[in-house]
Write a protein that holds these residues in place. Structure first.
Motif, short mmCIF file in Angstrom:
data_model
loop_
_atom_site.label_atom_id
_atom_site.label_comp_id
_atom_site.label_asym_id
_atom_site.label_seq_id
_atom_site.Cartn_x
_atom_site.Cartn_y
_atom_site.Cartn_z
N PHE A 111 81.03 54.91 41.09
CA PHE A 111 80.78 54.27 39.79
C PHE A 111 80.69 52.75 39.95
O PHE A 111 79.75 52.11 39.47
N TYR A 112 81.68 52.16 40.65
CA TYR A 112 81.67 50.70 40.80
C TYR A 112 80.56 50.22 41.73
O TYR A 112 79.98 49.16 41.51
N ASP A 169 77.65 51.47 41.91
CA ASP A 169 76.45 51.46 41.06
C ASP A 169 76.46 50.25 40.12
O ASP A 169 75.44 49.59 39.93
N LYS A 170 77.62 49.97 39.52
CA LYS A 170 77.71 48.86 38.55
C LYS A 170 77.50 47.51 39.23
O LYS A 170 76.78 46.64 38.72
N TYR A 171 78.14 47.31 40.39
CA TYR A 171 77.96 46.03 41.10
C TYR A 171 76.50 45.85 41.51
O TYR A 171 75.94 44.76 41.36
N GLU A 199 73.88 47.20 40.11
CA GLU A 199 73.08 46.99 38.90
C GLU A 199 73.20 45.53 38.44
O GLU A 199 72.20 44.89 38.09
N ALA A 200 74.43 45.00 38.45
CA ALA A 200 74.64 43.62 38.00
C ALA A 200 73.96 42.62 38.93
O ALA A 200 73.39 41.63 38.48
N ILE A 256 75.88 42.77 32.32
CA ILE A 256 75.98 44.19 32.01
C ILE A 256 77.46 44.47 31.75
O ILE A 256 78.31 43.65 32.12
N PHE A 258 80.77 47.56 30.42
CA PHE A 258 81.23 48.88 29.98
C PHE A 258 82.70 48.75 29.57
O PHE A 258 83.37 47.79 29.94
N TYR A 298 86.65 50.35 29.43
CA TYR A 298 87.52 51.25 30.19
C TYR A 298 88.94 51.19 29.62
O TYR A 298 89.28 50.26 28.88
N LEU A 310 82.09 58.35 33.16
CA LEU A 310 81.73 57.52 34.31
C LEU A 310 80.55 58.07 35.10
O LEU A 310 79.76 57.33 35.65
#
Ligand SMILES: [Zn+2]
Length: 199
Positions: free
Chosen positions: A69-70, A72-74, A76-77, A84, A86, A88, A188
């Motif tokens: 999950f992280y 992907d987020k890092y 993406e950012a 970006i 989300f 939690y 997630l």
């Protein structure tokens, strides 16, 4: 180390009341603000003060089940070039808390990550409970299964029931296996098939 904190970040970084940190392009922790140390102290974090984490890779502090999950987020950012974010959960033994994580790439310097407390919170689906008999949650090997995201604990006899158990959050000396409850898995990893998933 040729790491340069951008001036617009420097101006607000240390005094910002939120929990801020900067990661370089290899996702090593380059700077944390005072909010980081306050949060770590308030939540009984051991070995995670600023001086202890600087230079280390952020994934040393992220449970296995949250790594993808992280990642992907890092990624993406870093690609996006704009904020970006989300929401939690990070509840205490007694208080339901939600946070918002916002991430943004900063010029030549990796990522700025901002964690803000959300004052207008959803009502939690369950209230914290105090259990007298913890055999409902503890395996014969003395292990409890806690969701790495919402920190609810799974009932042994029913893998789909996860409770917010205050004592397991207070008592940090326990043997814990970190999984993901079905609700957090769906949040997630929405692309993941849920049935039969063992967490
Ligand atoms: Zn969960």
């Amino acid at each position: 180390m040729s790491y340069q904190v951008p001036s617009w970040v420097q101006e607000v970084f240390e005094t910002d009341k939120d929990v801020l940190y900067l990661l370089d392009a290899d996702l090593r922790i380059m700077e944390c603000n005072l909010g980081w140390d306050k949060f770590a102290a308030e939540n009984g974090g051991v070995g995670i003060s600023r001086v202890e984490v600087l230079g280390r890779n952020i994934f040393e502090f992220i449970p296995e089940v949250l790594v993808r999950f992280y990642q992907d987020k890092y990624a993406e950012a870093l690609r996006a070039g704009h904020w970006i974010g989300f929401d939690y959960e990070c509840s205490t033994p007694d208080v339901f808390r939600q946070f918002h994580m916002a991430l943004r790439s900063v010029e030549n310097s990796g990522l700025l990550v901002v964690n803000s407390y959300l004052p207008n919170q959803r009502t939690p689906l369950t209230a914290p409970i105090e259990v007298m008999d913890d055999s409902l949650y503890v395996s014969s090997g003395g292990l409890i299964a806690m969701c790495a995201h919402c920190r609810r604990t799974r009932r042994q006899e029913n893998t789909n029931t996860w409770d917010w158990v205050s004592r397991f959050l207070r008592d940090t000396g326990r043997k814990v296996s970190h999984g993901l409850c079905p609700r957090c898995t769906a949040y997630l990893y929405p692309d993941l098939e849920l049935p039969d998933r063992k967490s």
